[in-house]
Structures are given as structure tokens and as C-alpha cells.
Design an enzyme around this catalytic site. Structure first.
Site, PDB file in Angstrom:
ATOM      1  N   GLU A 199      37.843  20.909 107.813  1.00 16.61           N
ATOM      2  CA  GLU A 199      37.500  22.298 107.482  1.00 16.61           C
ATOM      3  C   GLU A 199      36.765  22.390 106.158  1.00 16.61           C
ATOM      4  O   GLU A 199      35.897  23.220 105.954  1.00 16.61           O
ATOM      5  CB  GLU A 199      38.757  23.146 107.423  1.00 16.61           C
ATOM      6  CG  GLU A 199      39.640  22.818 106.241  1.00 16.61           C
ATOM      7  CD  GLU A 199      41.084  23.177 106.443  1.00 16.61           C
ATOM      8  OE1 GLU A 199      41.702  23.612 105.477  1.00 16.61           O
ATOM      9  OE2 GLU A 199      41.583  23.016 107.560  1.00 16.61           O
ATOM     10  N   ILE A 274      54.528  22.329  99.715  1.00 14.39           N
ATOM     11  CA  ILE A 274      55.277  22.767  98.537  1.00 14.39           C
ATOM     12  C   ILE A 274      56.739  22.346  98.600  1.00 14.39           C
ATOM     13  O   ILE A 274      57.317  21.909  97.599  1.00 14.39           O
ATOM     14  CB  ILE A 274      55.160  24.299  98.383  1.00 14.39           C
ATOM     15  CG1 ILE A 274      53.706  24.673  98.053  1.00 14.39           C
ATOM     16  CG2 ILE A 274      56.122  24.832  97.319  1.00 14.39           C
ATOM     17  CD1 ILE A 274      53.424  26.161  98.069  1.00 14.39           C
TER      18      ILE A 274
END
Length: 398
Positions: A199, A274
Site C-alpha cells: 500500500e 501497539i
């Protein structure tokens, strides 16, 4: 735009966008009531406004953003895009950001092109003839640069582990944004015949092209060419893609299409996260209730790699084992409000500086065991105890 909005006393203007660079002055408190930002992926310049309630964000897969425009779920009055100057045939280029901008241009009532000679001309889906614009304005300005941050030893070790153990010669790579994907690229100088179908990509790709490591020889879609939908980096990267037929910038609904991704060889998707709990649930877009980024293309490529037609894809997520405050990022339970972007069923590989956990096909106690092995040693005993309390049995490799 911000100055005009203030001077003309505009109100209730909704600004829809993905990650942007620059100050994003329309998100500041003095623009409240004039503009309201609506992020499909939150950049650092919009994070404060979103978490203060002055701006919005939409949880959405990057591949599906164009559908919002094509299906008129979001009706666009004006598409404001930055383009390269028209060539001798009258064609401009969206340059560094084709992604969902092409769908916006197709569906907007009015199209305004900011013509910037600093915008590189790229090949692919971002080519627009000047006759399609309702207005064109001069906008000569240097493009915002995203200069890499200095990598830590932990990030470099994660990059080395991935490059040495999980990336094969001839692999097709996808990289997310951040220091860890950049660390992987920096560790691939000894690899051969790599391909890029991603992407986005950044300056680290240029180094590998110049070293002869990226040839795109074995790819099924656009063999011999780098495929991306947007780029984030420095002027060096912008100059590399400028008028370069080795690079194809395409609509993100194509680049991030799972069946298309899956047809490339040895798809190796490398993304950051995360927080991960002991069952393999992955938080990637928030820190507790505080929104941080977005869903992006992580799941698109994690899934595309997992279902690769050749059976050799590797869906990889990576993170340091601890936060800057020494807290474990592998946790018994996710923080309240944390958003699960990648489910426990999607997670195959998780990498920290302490090693690689392979979770595909593993039950909950096996997963907990594998994840504890790559947690920071200071936290392993507490995680083992928490795992027993949660699962009612000891984590085990068997």
C-alpha cells in the site's frame, strides 16, 4: 484553505482524508465550527484534534475507502488534490498519493487541482487529463518530508530477526509505516529478487533497488515493477519515483485486494502493532481509549499473505516487548478501550527483540506459552501467573 475558510466565515465544512503530512491547521481550535476533519487513518497532525473531540475518525480497511465514494456513502462536493504540471499531452499525475484520491476525483462534483512542480509524475492509476478539472491553481511548494527517526537497538534487532528468519529470496514484500518496517528493509541487503506490492513504501526501498535486491521479477501482477498506492518519505524518494516506469502507483482497492495480493509469490507482510494479549488479539490503532492511527491496510495484507496461492506467505506483526516506560506490550488483558484491529485468528507471526512466536494452529495455552517466550524477561513470571488465572491451566508448548 484554512485562511479562506476563516476570511469567508465558512461553517460546517467537513474535510475527509487519510494520513497527511504538514501542520493540518484546519484541525486547530480556532477552526472549530469552520472545519471538521474526518480521518480514515489518523496522522500525528490530527491526533490531538480527534482525541479532544474536535475531529472524527472512521474505522475502515484501507482497501474499502474508495467504496465510501463509489457507493455514495460519503458524497464529495469538492475533491482538492495536488498534481504535477500537465505534460505535453495535457495529463497531470496524482504523484505520491493515488490511494483513495482517485476514487474521490471520480466521484466529486467539482475537482480542484493544485498544480505543484515539486510533485513527482508517477505512472499508473493517478494520471488525470487537465480537462477534467473544474479549476486549476498554482501551488508551488516543497512537499512535506517524513524523515526517518533514529532507530533503537531494539528496533534494529527486530528488523534483523525478521530479515534473517522470515524473508526469503524472491519474496513479495509489503511494509507498513514506522521504524520497524524500515529496520527490516535495512537488513535485507543480502537478499535477491525481492518484489514490492505494498500500500505504501518509503526511502528504504530506494536503497534496496540501488543495491540490486529489488527486481520484481517473480511477481504475478505488474512483474518487473514496484506497486504501491502512496509513498511517505523524503525528497530522495520523490525524485526516485518521478517519471520512473519501474514504479506503478495504483488505486488502493487494487493494491490491497486480498485475492490479488494472494497471487504474488511468497507474500511477506510486515506491520507494527501497539499491544497483544495472551490469546493473540492485536491492538494497532489506539492506546486504550486514545485513538492513535487507524485500521489501514494491516488486515488486508495479513490476510493476503496468509491465504497466498503458493502457501508460502508470511503474515508478520512486530513490536518492541516493552513501552518506553518499561511496561510489557504483551499483556494478560488489553487496555480498556483498546481496539482489536487484527483478531487472534489472523495473527500468525509476532516478533519482538526476544524472538519469533508462530501462533497459527495453536490453542490458547500454546499461544500464551509462545507469547510469553518473546516477552521481556522481567515480565515473564507475571505473565505466566496471569495466563494461569485467565485460562485455568498452565501455558504449555504441547
Amino acid at each position: 484553505m484554512t485562511e479562506h475558510g476563516k476570511a469567508a466565515q465558512l461553517s460546517n465544512v467537513r474535510v475527509c482524508h487519510i494520513h497527511t503530512e504538514g501542520p493540518a491547521s484546519y484541525t486547530k481550535p480556532d477552526c472549530e465550527g469552520i472545519f471538521r476533519s474526518n480521518s480514515f487513518f489518523i496522522g500525528s497532525n490530527c491526533r490531538e484534534a480527534v482525541n479532544d473531540g474536535r475531529a472524527d475518525c472512521v474505522p475502515i480497511f484501507l482497501s474499502e475507502i474508495p467504496l465510501l465514494f463509489h457507493r455514495r456513502i460519503i458524497n464529495i462536493d469538492v475533491a482538492l488534490v495536488q498534481v504535477s504540471p500537465p505534460d505535453k499531452h495535457g495529463f497531470c499525475s496524482l504523484g505520491t498519493s493515488v490511494d483513495c484520491a482517485r476514487a474521490a476525483v471520480i466521484n466529486a462534483k467539482y475537482i480542484i487541482g493544485q498544480v505543484n512542480p515539486c510533485m513527482p509524475r508517477t505512472f499508473g492509476d493517478g494520471v488525470i487529463h487537465k480537462s477534467h478539472f473544474d479549476a486549476m491553481v498554482d501551488g508551488i511548494d516543497n512537499l512535506p518530508e517524513h524523515k526517518p527517526k533514529k532507530r533503537t537497538e531494539v528496533e534494529n534487532e527486530i528488523g534483523r530477526l525478521i530479515a534473517d528468519n522470515l524473508v526469503d529470496n524472491g519474496a513479495t514484500l509489503q511494509m507498513g509505516i514506522g521504524n520497524i518496517p524500515d529496520a527490516v528493509l535495512a537488513s535485507l541487503k543480502g537478499h535477491k529478487d525481492l518484489g514490492i506490492h505494498s500500500e505504501m513504501f518509503s526511502d528504504g526501498v530506494v536503497d534496496l533497488v540501488e543495491a540490486g535486491c529489488i527486481t520484481n521479477t517473480h511477481k504475478k501482477y505488474h512483474p518487473g515493477k514496484i506497486v504501491g498506492s502512496f509513498i511517505v518519505g523524503t525528497r530522495r524518494l520523490f525524485d526516485f519515483v518521478d517519471n520512473n516506469p519501474f514504479v506503478m502507483m495504483c488505486d488502493v482497492s487494487f493494491v490491497n485486494n486480498i485475492p490479488i495480493i494472494a497471487q504474488n509469490p511468497k507474500v511477506t507482510a510486515i506491520n507494527s502493532c501497539i499491544e497483544v494479549d495472551l490469546t493473540g488479539q492485536v491492538v494497532s490503532d489506539s492506546i486504550g481509549t486514545r485513538m492513535y492511527s487507524g485500521v489501514g491496510g494491516q488486515v488486508d495484507f495479513i490476510r493476503g499473505a496468509a491465504v497466498g496461492r503458493d502457501g508460502q506467505g508470511k503474515p508478520i506483526l512486530a513490536m518492541p516487548s516493552t513501552t518506553s516506560r518499561g511496561e510489557s506490550k504483551i499483556v494478560p488483558f488489553l487496555k480498556q478501550g483498546g481496539g482489536v484491529v487484527t483478531t487472534r485468528a489472523h495473527l500468525h507471526y509476532l516478533v519482538t527483540e526476544w524472538g519469533i512466536a508462530y501462533l497459527f494452529g495453536k490453542n490458547l495455552r500454546q499461544r500464551a506459552y509462545a507469547l510469553i517466550q518473546i516477552a521481556h524477561p522481567d515480565h515473564r513470571e507475571a505473565l505466566e501467573q496471569a495466563s494461569f488465572e485467565r485460562l485455568k491451566c498452565m501455558p504449555s508448548p504441547e
